[in-house]
Design an enzyme around this catalytic site. Sequence first.
Site, mmCIF file in Angstrom:
data_model
loop_
_atom_site.group_PDB
_atom_site.id
_atom_site.type_symbol
_atom_site.label_atom_id
_atom_site.label_comp_id
_atom_site.label_asym_id
_atom_site.label_seq_id
_atom_site.Cartn_x
_atom_site.Cartn_y
_atom_site.Cartn_z
ATOM 1 N N HIS A 63 72.245 78.111 29.250
ATOM 2 C CA HIS A 63 71.414 79.184 28.583
ATOM 3 C C HIS A 63 70.982 78.643 27.120
ATOM 4 O O HIS A 63 71.802 77.922 26.589
ATOM 5 C CB HIS A 63 72.158 80.562 28.429
ATOM 6 C CG HIS A 63 71.901 81.118 29.915
ATOM 7 N ND1 HIS A 63 72.836 82.329 30.061
ATOM 8 C CD2 HIS A 63 71.220 80.902 30.901
ATOM 9 C CE1 HIS A 63 72.436 82.895 31.254
ATOM 10 N NE2 HIS A 63 71.473 82.210 31.936
ATOM 11 N N ASP A 65 70.639 79.949 24.057
ATOM 12 C CA ASP A 65 71.590 80.167 22.837
ATOM 13 C C ASP A 65 72.998 79.216 22.767
ATOM 14 O O ASP A 65 73.414 79.306 21.821
ATOM 15 C CB ASP A 65 71.879 81.610 22.837
ATOM 16 C CG ASP A 65 72.538 82.127 23.916
ATOM 17 O OD1 ASP A 65 72.673 81.680 25.168
ATOM 18 O OD2 ASP A 65 73.192 83.151 23.635
ATOM 19 N N HIS A 66 73.045 78.587 23.869
ATOM 20 C CA HIS A 66 74.165 77.608 23.818
ATOM 21 C C HIS A 66 73.931 76.098 23.828
ATOM 22 O O HIS A 66 74.761 75.292 23.427
ATOM 23 C CB HIS A 66 74.925 77.966 25.043
ATOM 24 C CG HIS A 66 75.600 79.477 24.930
ATOM 25 N ND1 HIS A 66 77.071 79.528 24.635
ATOM 26 C CD2 HIS A 66 75.220 80.494 25.345
ATOM 27 C CE1 HIS A 66 77.281 81.006 24.651
ATOM 28 N NE2 HIS A 66 75.800 81.590 25.165
ATOM 29 N N ASP A 212 80.232 84.431 27.529
ATOM 30 C CA ASP A 212 79.304 84.659 28.610
ATOM 31 C C ASP A 212 80.162 84.690 30.104
ATOM 32 O O ASP A 212 79.787 83.893 30.849
ATOM 33 C CB ASP A 212 78.329 83.619 28.541
ATOM 34 C CG ASP A 212 77.425 83.625 27.334
ATOM 35 O OD1 ASP A 212 77.823 83.759 26.446
ATOM 36 O OD2 ASP A 212 76.085 83.711 27.812
#
Length: 304
Positions: A63, A65-66, A212
């Site tokens: 994802h 944001d990672h 997550d």
Amino acid sequence: MPEICLLGTGGMLPLKNRFLTSLYVEQNGKALLIDCGEGTQVAMGMHEIKMSRIEMLLITHAHADHITGLPGLLLSIGNCSRTQPLDIYMPESCENAVKALISVCGTLPYEVVMHTIPDNESVTITAEKVDSMLTISTLPLRHKVKCLGYSMTFRRKPVFSPEKAKSLEVPLEYWKKLHCGESVKLSDGRTIKTDDVTDGRRDSVKITYTTDTLPFDEIADFAENSDLFVCEGMYGSSDKKESMNEKGHMLMTDSCILAEKSKSKRLWLTHYSPAEKHPEEFEEMLKGIYENVTISHDGIKITL
């Protein structure tokens, strides 16, 4: 003694006062980094972290944001005169995304070595580039995409006894090998073992990072007896539970319950929703579940 810095505590997107979650762990001048969201290299500069010390990157999942901070970080590391290879470990499902991000960097002055990890079973790797006594275990998490949790165990050398070594007439040149766990054979034919010149073993240091994911009992087993458990807490309010279940995330209360079950020594919360402006408001309530919880902030540091 591992030195840890939680570079950011945000999830989804960076805010003006909150970077995306990323964990920096340094041991004896060499370091690893878990996740690399947008602006990670900026956060490192703000918190006086030397990116030139990074030997290994661990990615949890694909994802944005990672992982979208990878090009900026890799280019910044290149500007630190790095020439030796840099290792990136990631779930198998991340490979194409990471390759695409690296492709925009052009020619780097060092090699990026990619290693894929099974994302449907737990494995353990040895992180010799960071520390020969560091092992890293993985746990497949439960998110909308394949995602891994990481648990780092730093084994510690036993306490070396110069008095014992001298009494056995062990030459000084062999002391370091013995302290590192190797046996040595002396010129007179005697074999000296580590146990002969040490005063017992010291406890390992364990750091676990999971974000997550839905909460499930295996996370507590994975984090068992951690000296530091870093775990996501998107929201503090229980009325967000149904929404979090649908999106594959957990609440702060879920993290505290897992920390209590795992018998971890301390818990740092991270990966707050951008809508959760003041997570510290939930501190008193959370401490009623797990006393050693910290409502983490960007740049929080500890030496274990």
